[in-house]
Write an enzyme that holds these catalytic residues in place. Structure first.
Site, PDB file in Angstrom:
ATOM      1  N   GLY A  93      18.729  20.546  26.252  1.00  0.00           N
ATOM      2  CA  GLY A  93      19.866  21.168  26.935  1.00  0.00           C
ATOM      3  C   GLY A  93      20.545  20.078  27.736  1.00  0.00           C
ATOM      4  N   GLY A  95      20.952  17.801  30.366  1.00  0.00           N
ATOM      5  CA  GLY A  95      19.995  17.372  31.384  1.00  0.00           C
ATOM      6  C   GLY A  95      20.628  16.582  32.511  1.00  0.00           C
ATOM      7  NE  ARG A  96      22.481  11.769  30.198  1.00  0.00           N
ATOM      8  CZ  ARG A  96      22.303  10.629  29.672  1.00  0.00           C
ATOM      9  NH1 ARG A  96      22.218   9.585  30.430  1.00  0.00           N
ATOM     10  NH2 ARG A  96      22.198  10.483  28.377  1.00  0.00           N
ATOM     11  CG  ASP A 127      17.672   9.750  36.928  1.00  0.00           C
ATOM     12  OD1 ASP A 127      18.396  10.157  35.988  1.00  0.00           O
ATOM     13  OD2 ASP A 127      17.589   8.550  37.246  1.00  0.00           O
ATOM     14  N   GLY A 128      18.862  13.118  36.000  1.00  0.00           N
ATOM     15  CA  GLY A 128      20.187  13.745  36.016  1.00  0.00           C
ATOM     16  C   GLY A 128      21.327  12.790  36.301  1.00  0.00           C
ATOM     17  NE  ARG A 178      30.572  14.632  26.563  1.00  0.00           N
ATOM     18  CZ  ARG A 178      29.285  14.517  26.285  1.00  0.00           C
ATOM     19  NH1 ARG A 178      28.774  13.365  25.896  1.00  0.00           N
ATOM     20  NH2 ARG A 178      28.494  15.546  26.402  1.00  0.00           N
ATOM     21  CG  ASP A 254      19.775  16.533  20.527  1.00  0.00           C
ATOM     22  OD1 ASP A 254      19.155  16.083  19.548  1.00  0.00           O
ATOM     23  OD2 ASP A 254      19.821  15.943  21.621  1.00  0.00           O
ATOM     24  CG  ASN A 255      22.666  13.192  20.424  1.00  0.00           C
ATOM     25  OD1 ASN A 255      22.759  13.941  21.401  1.00  0.00           O
ATOM     26  ND2 ASN A 255      21.840  12.160  20.395  1.00  0.00           N
ATOM     27  CG  ASP A 264      25.470  13.413  23.428  1.00  0.00           C
ATOM     28  OD1 ASP A 264      26.443  13.694  24.145  1.00  0.00           O
ATOM     29  OD2 ASP A 264      24.413  14.066  23.429  1.00  0.00           O
TER      30      ASP A 264
HETATM   31  P1  AMP Z   1      20.538  11.832  24.485  1.00  0.00           P
HETATM   32  O1  AMP Z   1      19.614  11.171  23.514  1.00  0.00           O
HETATM   33  O2  AMP Z   1      21.211  10.891  25.448  1.00  0.00           O
HETATM   34  O3  AMP Z   1      21.542  12.683  23.781  1.00  0.00           O
HETATM   35  O4  AMP Z   1      19.653  12.779  25.432  1.00  0.00           O
HETATM   36  C1  AMP Z   1      18.668  13.676  24.945  1.00  0.00           C
HETATM   37  C2  AMP Z   1      18.343  14.720  25.996  1.00  0.00           C
HETATM   38  O5  AMP Z   1      17.829  14.112  27.189  1.00  0.00           O
HETATM   39  C3  AMP Z   1      19.524  15.568  26.423  1.00  0.00           C
HETATM   40  O6  AMP Z   1      19.056  16.881  26.590  1.00  0.00           O
HETATM   41  C4  AMP Z   1      19.955  14.918  27.726  1.00  0.00           C
HETATM   42  O7  AMP Z   1      20.641  15.801  28.562  1.00  0.00           O
HETATM   43  C5  AMP Z   1      18.622  14.492  28.317  1.00  0.00           C
HETATM   44  N1  AMP Z   1      18.741  13.334  29.221  1.00  0.00           N
HETATM   45  C6  AMP Z   1      19.048  12.058  28.883  1.00  0.00           C
HETATM   46  N2  AMP Z   1      19.073  11.255  29.980  1.00  0.00           N
HETATM   47  C7  AMP Z   1      18.786  12.050  31.043  1.00  0.00           C
HETATM   48  C8  AMP Z   1      18.649  11.833  32.462  1.00  0.00           C
HETATM   49  N3  AMP Z   1      18.839  10.619  32.996  1.00  0.00           N
HETATM   50  N4  AMP Z   1      18.357  12.901  33.220  1.00  0.00           N
HETATM   51  C9  AMP Z   1      18.171  14.114  32.692  1.00  0.00           C
HETATM   52  N5  AMP Z   1      18.254  14.381  31.394  1.00  0.00           N
HETATM   53  C10 AMP Z   1      18.570  13.380  30.558  1.00  0.00           C
HETATM   54 MG    MG Z   2      22.490  14.127  23.535  1.00  0.00          MG
END
Ligand code: AMP
Ligand code: MG
Length: 486
Positions: A93, A95-96, A127-128, A178, A254-255, A264
């Site tokens: 979901g 996450g940040r 850490d969001g 974005r 998810d991307n 992403d």
């Molecule tokens: P990504 O590979 O960047 O698309 O991220 C995969 C998942 O990890 C997604 O659900 C993001 O929201 C979550 N995510 C990535 N980096 C962070 C972060 N620094 N804090 C919280 N969630 C993260």
């Molecule tokens: Mg992603």
């Protein structure tokens, strides 16, 4: 009275907030200290139907700092799942990042998503936050892709803040606004399928049709037509990535955007030298998301989406629609590559001519983009042999063949070269140039960021004095190594 074209004049809504409760979590953005606006994108402003200079910096800074929202915004984190490196992860979901809502624009609704907004129920161990490095990389990627006419999310603005964020080392925090016509991912459908929620699955698919392809609602089988649309758009997207040497590097489901947008941006790269197996994400040890794997991976991802739609579409139809992926990609790729080589007609041996050109670039370790541009800038048909760009003897045999092929067409050399310069970029978002821009911004100078952004937005147009922005990395430079941590 002149129309008020400021950002504040837009109307905002958030349709997602009216979906079932567990489709999202309402979260207020975390306020970030000392937020400083680095740049506002005219490309992003235009996508909202506005002029960049009409966008008050104060409002944007307040939004990017998480301190302010505009009427109609309703920030929330979207729930989705997805296959990461081939394995299903039910815990995903936003996450940040938070979906603030959508702006109602003359071009239709446009989502505004604040990345780096703070933790959400889907942050897991994260850490969001977002760091300056990855925020600038995402900001520039939107510009570069739009400049190359590759479907993409955009960024409206990017800001640095006073937070110190721990990654492999401590980095400055940042936020990014974005823009996307949609933030719906393949993973949204996977989540509902895995939960066996057929009604909600149907509701989501209807939402996508109503919002993005209302014309399909009149079709005899609107769900099939929509899946066909996703397959076609994805095939055309991947054709463009392959034609322009772009590696996404984290093609998890998810991307993947339901609208076929590049979504992403993480450890992505545009190639310098042509390397078929380029895998810029150093954690991708098996090369699952290597450049030459992308066409196959996208099909795999589409199959996962198709499986998620089995409660709504007959398996046989899903299979037939998936079968259109490969020919659509092949034909879109051939059109793009013929354009890049300046070929006006389609001929039988074109595939071979294109492949041998790529092999030549690979064996000669020539720069991918500069080689295409050299073909467009120099009178190859008149005998120029590109010895500098392509330092390998095989070059001459290939050029002979190319000249012969050009001679079979009616277009004048001048006309052909002008057409080639409209599709072969001079300014490319190379990793080493992005790195220089990031370092300057971290030292308080956003000038290079703005310059590079301007060049990437019109990448085909040569600008005097800007030669350094068209350079390949030094031969002695270490290979591109990027991490997933952003
Ligand atoms: P990504 O590979 O960047 O698309 O991220 C995969 C998942 O990890 C997604 O659900 C993001 O929201 C979550 N995510 C990535 N980096 C962070 C972060 N620094 N804090 C919280 N969630 C993260
Ligand atoms: Mg992603």
């Amino acid at each position: 009275m002149a129309r008020d074209s400021s950002f504040e004049s837009l109307t905002f809504d958030n349709v997602w907030s009216r979906f079932p409760d567990d489709f999202f979590a309402r979260v207020a953005p975390t306020a970030r200290v000392d937020t400083q606006l680095l740049d506002v994108s005219p490309t992003g402003a235009r996508a909202l139907g506005l002029e960049a200079d009409a966008l008050g910096g104060e409002t944007l800074t307040a939004l990017l700092s998480g301190e302010r929202l505009l009427p109609g915004m309703d920030p929330l984190a979207q729930k989705y799942t997805g296959h990461q490196f081939g394995t299903y992860n039910p815990a995903l979901g936003d996450g940040r990042g938070l979906l603030l809502g959508e702006a109602i624009t003359p071009n239709g609704p446009m989502d505004l998503h604040l990345k780096g907004a703070g933790q959400t129920p889907y942050s897991r161990f994260g850490d969001g936050r977002a760091v300056l490095r990855s925020s600038i990389r995402e900001y520039l990627a939107g510009e570069a892709m739009a400049g190359l006419k590759i479907p993409t999310t955009l960024a409206l603005a990017v800001a640095v803040n006073g937070e110190k964020v721990m990654r492999e080392r401590v980095e400055p925090g940042a936020t990014l606004l974005r823009l996307a016509q949609s933030h719906v991912r393949f993973g949204h459908f996977e989540w509902l399928y895995q939960q066996q929620r057929t009604e909600d699955l149907e509701c989501l698919l209807r939402h996508v049709i109503d919002r993005h392809r209302p014309d399909l609602a009149q079709h005899e089988a609107p769900f099939e037509s929509m899946f066909q649309d996703v397959v076609t758009r994805t095939a055309e997207l991947i054709a463009r990535w392959q034609a322009y040497g772009f590696v996404h590097a984290v093609m998890n489901t998810d991307n993947m955007s339901i609208l076929g947008l590049t979504l992403d941006y993480g450890p992505y790269a545009f190639m310098d030298r042509f390397e078929r197996d380029l895998t810029p994400n150093h954690t991708d040890a098996t090369g699952r998301y290597a450049f030459d794997q992308q066409p196959g991976v996208a099909l795999w991802n589409l199959s996962v989406l198709g499986q998620s739609l089995t409660p709504l579409i007959a398996t046989e139809r899903l299979r037939e629609i998936l079968d259109t992926y490969e020919p659509t990609l092949q034909s879109a790729y051939a059109i793009l590559m013929r354009g890049r080589l300046g070929l006006e007609t389609a001929q039988d041996d074109d595939g071979e001519l294109i492949d041998s050109w790529l092999s030549l670039l690979e064996t000669s370790r020539a720069d991918f983009h500069r080689s295409f541009r050299a073909l467009s800038d120099q009178d190859v048909a008149g005998g120029v042999s590109l010895t500098e760009e392509i330092p390998h003897a095989d070059r001459d045999a290939w050029l002979d063949r190319y000249r012969e092929r050009l001679a079979s067409e009616n277009r004048s050399d001048t006309e052909r070269l002008a057409a080639m310069r409209r599709v072969n970029p001079l300014y490319v978002l190379r990793t080493h140039l992005a790195q220089q821009v990031i370092e300057s911004a971290a030292e308080g100078d956003a000038g290079p960021l703005r310059t590079f952004r301007t060049l990437l937005a019109s990448p085909f147009e040569a600008r005097p004095g800007m030669e350094v922005w068209a350079e390949a990395p030094a031969a002695s430079a270490p290979p591109v190594v990027l991490s997933c941590s952003s």
